[in-house]
Design an enzyme around this catalytic site. Structure first.
Site, mmCIF file in Angstrom:
data_model
loop_
_atom_site.group_PDB
_atom_site.id
_atom_site.type_symbol
_atom_site.label_atom_id
_atom_site.label_comp_id
_atom_site.label_asym_id
_atom_site.label_seq_id
_atom_site.Cartn_x
_atom_site.Cartn_y
_atom_site.Cartn_z
ATOM 1 C CD GLN A 12 -2.840 1.317 2.370
ATOM 2 O OE1 GLN A 12 -3.403 2.367 2.613
ATOM 3 N NE2 GLN A 12 -3.050 0.256 3.112
ATOM 4 C CD GLU A 32 -1.875 2.089 8.196
ATOM 5 O OE1 GLU A 32 -1.598 2.333 7.031
ATOM 6 O OE2 GLU A 32 -1.938 2.972 9.067
ATOM 7 C CG ASP A 50 0.552 0.802 4.704
ATOM 8 O OD1 ASP A 50 1.738 0.742 5.027
ATOM 9 O OD2 ASP A 50 -0.201 -0.178 4.743
ATOM 10 N N GLY A 87 -7.681 20.364 18.821
ATOM 11 C CA GLY A 87 -7.287 21.767 18.700
ATOM 12 C C GLY A 87 -7.712 22.595 19.900
ATOM 13 N N GLY A 88 -7.670 23.906 19.741
ATOM 14 C CA GLY A 88 -7.959 24.806 20.849
ATOM 15 C C GLY A 88 -9.444 25.032 21.099
HETATM 16 N N1 COA Z 1 12.234 -9.768 -9.275
HETATM 17 C C1 COA Z 1 12.933 -10.525 -8.398
HETATM 18 N N2 COA Z 1 12.808 -10.397 -7.061
HETATM 19 C C2 COA Z 1 11.924 -9.488 -6.601
HETATM 20 C C3 COA Z 1 11.162 -8.674 -7.467
HETATM 21 C C4 COA Z 1 11.356 -8.845 -8.857
HETATM 22 N N3 COA Z 1 10.677 -8.126 -9.747
HETATM 23 N N4 COA Z 1 10.376 -7.877 -6.724
HETATM 24 C C5 COA Z 1 10.643 -8.174 -5.441
HETATM 25 N N5 COA Z 1 11.571 -9.150 -5.360
HETATM 26 C C6 COA Z 1 12.136 -9.749 -4.163
HETATM 27 C C7 COA Z 1 12.886 -8.773 -3.294
HETATM 28 O O1 COA Z 1 14.136 -8.523 -3.826
HETATM 29 C C8 COA Z 1 12.906 -9.520 -1.977
HETATM 30 O O2 COA Z 1 13.895 -10.501 -2.044
HETATM 31 P P1 COA Z 1 15.022 -10.724 -0.904
HETATM 32 O O3 COA Z 1 14.301 -10.904 0.386
HETATM 33 O O4 COA Z 1 15.723 -11.980 -1.364
HETATM 34 O O5 COA Z 1 15.915 -9.560 -0.881
HETATM 35 C C9 COA Z 1 11.579 -10.257 -1.975
HETATM 36 O O6 COA Z 1 11.103 -10.190 -3.324
HETATM 37 C C10 COA Z 1 10.451 -9.761 -1.098
HETATM 38 O O7 COA Z 1 10.563 -8.435 -0.704
HETATM 39 P P2 COA Z 1 10.045 -7.970 0.752
HETATM 40 O O8 COA Z 1 9.970 -6.499 0.699
HETATM 41 O O9 COA Z 1 10.897 -8.575 1.815
HETATM 42 O O10 COA Z 1 8.546 -8.570 0.818
HETATM 43 P P3 COA Z 1 7.729 -9.147 2.071
HETATM 44 O O11 COA Z 1 6.430 -9.563 1.527
HETATM 45 O O12 COA Z 1 8.493 -10.200 2.818
HETATM 46 O O13 COA Z 1 7.560 -7.911 3.071
HETATM 47 C C11 COA Z 1 6.802 -5.684 3.689
HETATM 48 C C12 COA Z 1 6.549 -6.953 2.856
HETATM 49 C C13 COA Z 1 5.785 -4.664 3.308
HETATM 50 C C14 COA Z 1 6.683 -6.035 5.195
HETATM 51 C C15 COA Z 1 8.234 -5.173 3.409
HETATM 52 O O14 COA Z 1 8.385 -5.003 2.029
HETATM 53 C C16 COA Z 1 8.561 -3.871 4.125
HETATM 54 O O15 COA Z 1 8.813 -3.837 5.332
HETATM 55 N N6 COA Z 1 8.591 -2.780 3.363
HETATM 56 C C17 COA Z 1 8.960 -1.465 3.876
HETATM 57 C C18 COA Z 1 7.876 -0.854 4.718
HETATM 58 C C19 COA Z 1 6.569 -0.773 4.003
HETATM 59 O O16 COA Z 1 6.451 -0.203 2.940
HETATM 60 N N7 COA Z 1 5.561 -1.309 4.667
HETATM 61 C C20 COA Z 1 4.194 -1.081 4.264
HETATM 62 C C21 COA Z 1 3.741 -1.892 3.181
HETATM 63 S S1 COA Z 1 2.167 -1.256 2.737
#
Ligand code: COA
Length: 416
Positions: A17, A139, A168, A247-248
């Protein structure tokens, strides 16, 4: 009519998101947003909270309008080659992967700058540098870690998260501001820069009035909080304050006619000092205008329960819309509690494009929220979200410059 961000190309590595909120706003403003997704998988939200089997969820469609989708395995050699070309051709790269994911792919900020010194590289992370920098965050974690949950809820009750996605979407909107500033800066510096928004920081920014109150607490009780009038002591930290105004001008949510059966038959009512006399007249308490216990704002603060109890005796005799019709001409700030059902039925929001009906080839018609930011010379049209990989070939051909034969080979190698 041209769009404000015509000619700006975004390499969109976002998912879920926060990042997609940011790139959707940039797309609405006219940027060409190329959403990179893994083939066969795509943004996880395509499959989450589905209401129709095998069709992109509303979660996905409502956050990814006006974008083009390209499938690409950025971990394969060929995929890295294509990704490098995309970095050369784009102005802004946006990502919200877990910390370090882009570096692990081989695309650190230093490497990105080498490839394209004009690139603006924008990221959302859960936390900024510090003890939690490596954490994955969603979030509600951000709402809790950014001060919102500890200050939301009823005094003495459990902390609450809010329905507004301030962690988010709130962070995504902050990131838009950073990207636009960096784009402007680039017009005279000629260089890109890094833009980072931590979800904790963005939530705290949105909660700044509570940090204000934390410091005021050192100088005495927060007199506009209901608990002051109720004689309850304050602790060391800003308490949860129910529906007290931040607020105030004291305000509360009050029952309206029908509250017994309608969960949304309520109004917000603000006793703005400048119109206090109007409030007294409307609620049938003209004597309060001169009464030393009620005439001045300071005198009313210990008596807010009595004040709002009396106002509520009046609002309970009116519907929330009648309260608005009566109070608005008297400059008394009130607002009905509108349900999602009422909002989607609200004609004026359809007219301004804030609520929009979109047609999708697989799901049919659905409603979404259009761009809430209105630019007079750059109106936003809402274009349905892309299917997974819908624009792969055209992007590889027109942006990356691959021939049909090269695209075929990239497919055979599993790069796209
Ligand atoms: N080709 C190849 N690999 C890809 C890719 C693509 N096109 N797109 C994503 N990937 C890989 C990434 O490189 C990552 O690999 P790695 O762990 O080996 O480095 C993997 O996919 C997954 O990425 P990740 O971000 O760890 O996904 P997740 O589902 O485990 O975690 C979140 C999701 C949201 C918790 C995490 O991305 C996060 O903390 N993001 C930052 C904060 C954030 O935006 N949070 C709110 C989300 S709304």
């Amino acid at each position: 009519m041209t769009k404000a961000l015509d000619g700006v190309r975004i390499l969109d590595m976002t998912h879920v998101q926060s990042g997609p909120t940011c790139t959707q706003i940039l797309a609405w403003m006219g940027a060409d947003v190329l959403k990179i997704e893994r083939a066969g998988v795509g943004d996880a939200t395509r499959g989450q909270l589905r209401d129709i089997p095998d069709v992109d969820s509303l979660y996905f469609t409502m956050l990814n309008h006006n974008k083009r989708s390209l499938t690409l395995n950025t971990k394969s050699d060929k995929g890295k080659e294509i990704f490098t070309r995309l970095i050369e051709e784009c102005d802004v790269m946006v990502e919200n992967f877990a910390p370090g994911a882009l570096d692990r792919m081989g695309f650190s900020w230093e490497r990105i700058q080498e490839i394209n010194p004009r690139m603006i590289y924008a990221s959302v992370k859960g936390f900024g540098p510090g003890p939690y920098a490596d954490c994955k965050v969603y979030e509600n974690v951000a709402q809790c870690a950014g001060g919102s949950a500890s200050t939301t809820g009823i005094e003495g009750g459990v902390p609450l998260v809010t329905g507004s996605q301030i962690g988010d979407s709130g962070t995504g909107i902050h990131l838009v501001a950073g990207i636009l500033a960096a784009l402007y800066h680039r017009t005279h510096s000629g260089r890109g820069q890094r833009v980072e928004c931590a979800m904790q920081d963005s939530v705290l920014n949105l909660c700044r009035v509570k940090l204000r109150d934390q410091q005021r607490l050192a100088h005495g009780p927060l007199k506009e909080y209901s608990q002051f009038g109720e004689g309850k002591d304050f602790g060391e930290a800003v308490p949860r304050a129910g529906n007290d105004s931040g607020g105030g001008q004291p305000g509360r949510i009050l029952k309206c006619k029908g509250w017994e059966t309608d969960p949304d038959a309520y109004t917000y009512f603000i006793t703005q000092a400048a119109v206090w006399k109007n409030v007294c007249d409307v609620i049938g308490k003209p004597e309060w205008k001169e009464d030393p216990d009620f005439a001045k704002p300071e005198a009313r603060l210990p008596r807010l329960n009595e004040v709002f109890g009396t106002i509520e005796d009046w609002t309970k005799t009116k519907t929330k819309f009648e309260v608005m019709e009566i109070c608005n001409p008297l400059n008394i700030p009130v607002g009905p509690i509108l349900s999602m059902k009422e909002l989607v039925e609200e004609e004026s929001l359809r007219k301004t494009g804030t609520v929009v009906e979109v047609d999708h080839p697989e799901r049919g018609k659905y409603l979404t929220v259009g761009n809430p930011i209105k630019l007079s010379d750059s109106p936003s049209d809402v274009v349905r979200s892309p299917l997974l990989g819908e624009h792969t070939d055209e992007i590889l051909r027109d942006v990356v410059g691959l021939s049909d034969e090269e695209i075929k080979i990239a497919k055979e190698e599993g790069a796209i």
